[in-house]
Design an enzyme around this catalytic site. Structure first.
Site, short mmCIF file in Angstrom:
data_model
loop_
_atom_site.label_atom_id
_atom_site.label_comp_id
_atom_site.label_asym_id
_atom_site.label_seq_id
_atom_site.Cartn_x
_atom_site.Cartn_y
_atom_site.Cartn_z
N GLU A 185 48.20 35.76 35.81
CA GLU A 185 47.72 34.38 36.12
C GLU A 185 49.04 34.08 34.11
O GLU A 185 48.61 35.25 33.46
CB GLU A 185 46.97 33.73 35.88
N HIS B 4 48.09 29.40 37.83
CA HIS B 4 47.07 30.89 37.99
C HIS B 4 47.77 30.98 39.40
O HIS B 4 47.40 31.06 40.11
CB HIS B 4 46.25 29.75 38.17
#
Ligand code: TA6
Length: 289
Positions: A264, A166
């Site tokens: 991400e 992420h």
């Protein structure tokens, strides 16, 4: 603890183990070019990547660096669940678990590497009844940081999972940010109740909260001059919280949305399924032009 880690893993001029925020153990990798990266054992969490003399990752000033809490910024490891799509805590438990440092190396070509590992604990078994070995290997050279992720099913029953790196990129101004490489890709739009749509823009710009999962995205993308090359990570998430959501996040400054964007890389819509003993591998390379 840090003294033992220093003895076992430090490499002069290349690998240091230090006491980071709130005394949490942090591994610092430094390449002979001056490039560097930092990873906390807490969450297996990369918090910095400096290349070309600049910090490339965003880290919130409000980040908590507390046991049981995710660090806000850098690269949270979302595993074995992404988001709230299952019975586990948001984004799974890997990012709030204490990882082990397994290996560090200085290779002949100057590459500096560190491997971290997370395996099941009583806490994880209580919420996710599987034995596993989740590994991250960082490889640092002058112009790139590569992250190899692997999952091994060390139990005696199959399991499936989601995984996402992420990554929070630090940018000068979200209103000037440009993400390239997603034209024609189908995405699920969290701002429209996960409605499906197709990206028509060659260059994605931002003027509002954006939260999209691009499914089966190309393996080469870019964000503000950083090239991302991924392997076996089919999906891409683009996220900026914008104004209202920023104000609702306790560990994130109200204005910080201006200086970050998440691009991400993960396997979210595709859930790899591992039989006992099977291994899944992926890698993601961040490269400055
Ligand atoms: O990556 C996008 C997302 O799933 C958003 O929906 C938002 O929740 C973000 O992750 C951050 O999640 P967190 O749990 O770290 O606050």
């Amino acid at each position: 603890m840090i003294d033992e880690l220093r003895q076992d893993f430090e490499i002069p001029g290349a690998v240091e183990v230090v006491s980071g925020m709130n005394g949490l153990p942090k591994v610092v990798l430094t390449h002979r070019s001056g490039a560097s990266t930092e990873i906390y054992l807490h969450g297996g969490h990369v918090t910095s990547w400096k290349a070309g003399g600049k910090e490339r990752f965003f880290l919130s000033r409000g980040s908590l660096f507390q046991p049981g809490k995710p660090i806000r910024g850098g690269i949270p490891v979302c595993w074995p669940q992404f988001g709230g799509r299952g019975s586990l805590p948001q984004h799974g438990f890997a990012r709030t678990s204490e990882w082990q440092l397994a290996r560090t190396e200085l290779l002949d070509n100057g590459l500096v590497t560190a491997e971290l590992q997370l395996t099941e604990t009583a806490e994880t078994l209580a919420i996710w009844p599987h034995q596993f070995a989740l590994g991250l290997r960082l490889l640092l050279d002058e112009m790139a940081l590569t992250i190899e992720a692997q999952v091994i099913n060390t139990g005696n029953a199959p399991f499936d999972f989601q995984l996402a790196l992420h990554t929070y990129f630090q940018i000068p101004d979200i209103r000037e940010a440009a993400i390239k490489g997603l034209r024609g890709v189908t995405f699920l739009d969290a701002m429209r109740d996960r409605a499906t749509d197709v990206e028509t823009r060659g260059v994605i710009r931002f003027d509002q909260e954006t939260d999209r999962i691009y499914v089966d995205a190309p393996d080469v993308l870019s964000v503000d001059g950083i090239v991302i090359e991924k392997r076996n990570l089919p999906d891409v998430v683009v996220w900026n919280p914008w104004i209202a959501k920023s104000q609702s996040m306790a560990d994130f400054g109200d204005e910080e949305y201006l200086r970050m964007v998440c691009l991400e890389t993960g396997t979210i819509e595709t859930r790899p399924k591992l039989a006992p003993g099977e291994k899944w591998v992926s890698d993601c390379r961040f490269l400055i032009r």
